[in-house]
Motif scaffolding. Structure first.
Motif, PDB file in Angstrom:
ATOM      1  N   THR A 177      -1.206   7.393   1.520  1.00 48.30           N
ATOM      2  CA  THR A 177      -2.658   7.318   1.356  1.00 48.30           C
ATOM      3  C   THR A 177      -3.249   6.021   1.860  1.00 48.30           C
ATOM      4  O   THR A 177      -4.455   5.941   2.124  1.00 48.30           O
ATOM      5  CB  THR A 177      -3.018   7.476  -0.137  1.00 48.30           C
ATOM      6  OG1 THR A 177      -2.464   6.364  -0.855  1.00 48.30           O
ATOM      7  CG2 THR A 177      -2.434   8.766  -0.711  1.00 48.30           C
ATOM      8  N   ARG A 197       0.829  -1.207   0.000  1.00 45.47           N
ATOM      9  CA  ARG A 197       0.000   0.000   0.000  1.00 45.47           C
ATOM     10  C   ARG A 197       0.862   1.255   0.000  1.00 45.47           C
ATOM     11  O   ARG A 197       2.011   1.246   0.461  1.00 45.47           O
ATOM     12  CB  ARG A 197      -0.929   0.002   1.225  1.00 45.47           C
ATOM     13  CG  ARG A 197      -1.937  -1.144   1.210  1.00 45.47           C
ATOM     14  CD  ARG A 197      -2.810  -1.102   2.442  1.00 45.47           C
ATOM     15  NE  ARG A 197      -3.807  -2.167   2.404  1.00 45.47           N
ATOM     16  CZ  ARG A 197      -4.971  -2.098   1.766  1.00 45.47           C
ATOM     17  NH1 ARG A 197      -5.290  -0.980   1.112  1.00 45.47           N
ATOM     18  NH2 ARG A 197      -5.813  -3.112   1.776  1.00 45.47           N
ATOM     19  N   ASP A 198       0.294   2.326  -0.492  1.00 43.97           N
ATOM     20  CA  ASP A 198       0.968   3.623  -0.467  1.00 43.97           C
ATOM     21  C   ASP A 198       1.115   4.070   0.975  1.00 43.97           C
ATOM     22  O   ASP A 198       0.117   4.136   1.719  1.00 43.97           O
ATOM     23  CB  ASP A 198       0.139   4.649  -1.263  1.00 43.97           C
ATOM     24  CG  ASP A 198       0.873   5.954  -1.457  1.00 43.97           C
ATOM     25  OD1 ASP A 198       1.329   6.535  -0.457  1.00 43.97           O
ATOM     26  OD2 ASP A 198       0.987   6.401  -2.624  1.00 43.97           O
ATOM     27  N   LYS A 208      -3.684   3.464   0.136  1.00 45.63           N
ATOM     28  CA  LYS A 208      -4.338   2.771  -0.971  1.00 45.63           C
ATOM     29  C   LYS A 208      -3.450   1.658  -1.514  1.00 45.63           C
ATOM     30  O   LYS A 208      -2.238   1.739  -1.458  1.00 45.63           O
ATOM     31  CB  LYS A 208      -4.655   3.758  -2.096  1.00 45.63           C
ATOM     32  CG  LYS A 208      -5.728   4.775  -1.739  1.00 45.63           C
ATOM     33  CD  LYS A 208      -6.037   5.660  -2.926  1.00 45.63           C
ATOM     34  CE  LYS A 208      -7.153   6.659  -2.593  1.00 45.63           C
ATOM     35  NZ  LYS A 208      -7.465   7.532  -3.753  1.00 45.63           N
ATOM     36  N   LEU A 218      -1.399  -0.341  -3.939  1.00 44.79           N
ATOM     37  CA  LEU A 218      -0.645   0.014  -5.129  1.00 44.79           C
ATOM     38  C   LEU A 218      -0.899  -0.980  -6.244  1.00 44.79           C
ATOM     39  O   LEU A 218      -1.168  -2.156  -5.983  1.00 44.79           O
ATOM     40  CB  LEU A 218       0.857   0.035  -4.802  1.00 44.79           C
ATOM     41  CG  LEU A 218       1.329   1.112  -3.815  1.00 44.79           C
ATOM     42  CD1 LEU A 218       2.797   0.899  -3.459  1.00 44.79           C
ATOM     43  CD2 LEU A 218       1.122   2.513  -4.387  1.00 44.79           C
TER      44      LEU A 218
END
Length: 420
Positions: A27, A23-24, A29, A31
């Motif tokens: 953020t 994940r980022d 989120k 990837l």
């Protein structure tokens, strides 16, 4: 990590392999994962396809961990950067100067750095011929073999003397070294090239030549000069006595000569170039020096001073500031001196008669007859005594032998007289 078999409408089988990128960190989120596809060959059984896909998946995961795999976005960015870099390199190569372009830039650089106009003109003459061969080529495209062939062609035509060929070689070497300094090229194509060798025929032809006249030859030159106009006769005496360079003689002014004591201040140097005409500058190395005329040369200068003043007085014109004017009251082009010497030598059968040879003659005879090397070096305007020693080593050896004879005569003659 995942490995999924997806049948296609056309009956083919494709494995999609995905490797998570996590994940980022900012953020949170997910990837976009690394991904690839592998199409199963038609003749593979399901078991064999599964086994081969597992092997490919393992290799793909290892490459991902090693940083060897890019996402589609990263691949696109990488291709874009590679294309931009290639375009940049192409433009840089296109912007690299040709030989002719860099020749002009280098000559301008030498002028800005204060090189003498005569030196720049000599470089320009040498490079002009090279431009006929290399002019349109990029500097980085000129190879050692090309230059070697260029030098061989110059020697092969027999049109050029060995000294001319070596001067062209040295000038080219200077140009390519400057190009390396300017980062136009990485290395000089002349790094491994040796200067041209003197032909045996020219060695034999030059073996009998000397740089200076003997004392007997000087007496014949002065006797011949008595048949010449007073201005030129005086100029020969002046050059022979002072050892001044051609441009320094042309640039000599009455205000810098004490006709009572014979002191001469050498501080001007006339030069000529096609674009500037005759112009005044400082002596070579920027050295102003004081020298003294011997009585014979001083007498000639006094005689010429009066004659020149009377000549222009009759015309109602003030006496020129230059000792040796151009017959119109202005500065004399130094080339006129060379041309006059050439005619003089031809008329009186004096071989190789040129201004610089009188300079060598003054120094050689002075040193050979016991003048100390430091005084002669200062008179010549050399920047370092070692230059004088290198050029006039033979004359210095002769002077040392004479000094030894004087010392021996003083010691042993006196001893012999006492014993008697």
């Amino acid at each position: 990590m995942s490995k999924t078999l997806r049948p296609r409408k056309n009956g083919s089988r494709v494995y999609e392999i995905r490797v998570s990128r996590g994940r980022d960190p900012l953020t949170g989120k997910q990837l976009t994962p690394y991904s690839m596809t592998w199409q199963v060959p038609d003749n593979y059984s399901a078991k064999r396809a599964e086994r081969e896909a597992a092997k490919i998946e393992g290799e793909f995961i290892a490459k991902c961990k090693a940083g060897l795999i890019l996402t589609k976005k990263e691949e696109a960015q990488h291709r874009k950067e590679a294309a931009e870099q290639a375009e940049k390199e192409r433009l840089e190569q296109e912007s690299k100067p040709t030989f002719e372009q860099y020749k002009e830039l280098s000559l301008q650089r030498l002028e800005n750095e204060g090189y003498a106009t005569g030196t720049i003109n000599t470089y320009n003459t040498a490079l002009k011929r090279a431009s006929n061969v290399f002019g349109g080529l990029k500097m980085y495209d000129i190879s050692s073999n090309m230059i070697r062939q260029y030098v061989m062609d110059m020697q092969g035509t027999r049109q050029y003397k060995y000294s001319t060929v070596t001067r062209h070689f040295a000038t080219l070497k200077l140009l390519f070294n400057m190009a390396v300094d300017d980062k136009v090229i990485e290395t000089s194509p002349m790094d491994d090239l040796k200067p041209p060798r003197k032909p045996k025929s020219e060695k034999a032809a030059k073996s009998g030549e000397t740089k200076a006249y003997s004392e007997e030859e000087v007496r014949r030159i002065l006797e011949s000069a008595e048949n010449e106009p007073l201005k030129w006769r005086t100029l020969i005496y002046f050059m022979l006595d002072t050892g001044c360079r051609r441009g320094e003689v042309a640039g000599s002014k009455w205000e810098h000569i004490d006709l009572t004591t014979g002191e001469v201040t050498v501080c001007n140097n006339l030069q000529y170039s096609p674009d500037k005409g005759v112009f005044d500058t400082t002596p070579k190395n920027g050295i102003t020096r004081k020298i003294f005329l011997n009585e014979e040369a001083l007498h000639k200068m006094r005689e010429w001073f009066q004659a020149q003043r009377l000549h222009y007085f009759k015309k109602g014109i003030p006496q020129p500031e230059y000792c040796f004017d151009n017959n119109r009251g202005g500065a004399m082009c130094p080339l006129y001196i060379t041309n006059y010497f050439r005619r003089f030598g031809k008329q009186y059968n004096i071989p190789d008669f040129h201004p610089h040879k009188l300079r060598h003659t003054m120094a050689t005879i002075s040193i050979a007859n016991g003048a100390d090397i430091v005084s002669v070096s200062k008179k010549l305007g050399h920047s370092n005594v070692s230059i004088t020693l290198n050029v006039y080593s033979h004359a210095n050896e002769e002077a040392q032998r004479r000094a030894n004879d004087v010392l021996a005569g003083a010691i042993y003659n006196e001893k012999g007289q006492k014993e008697a």
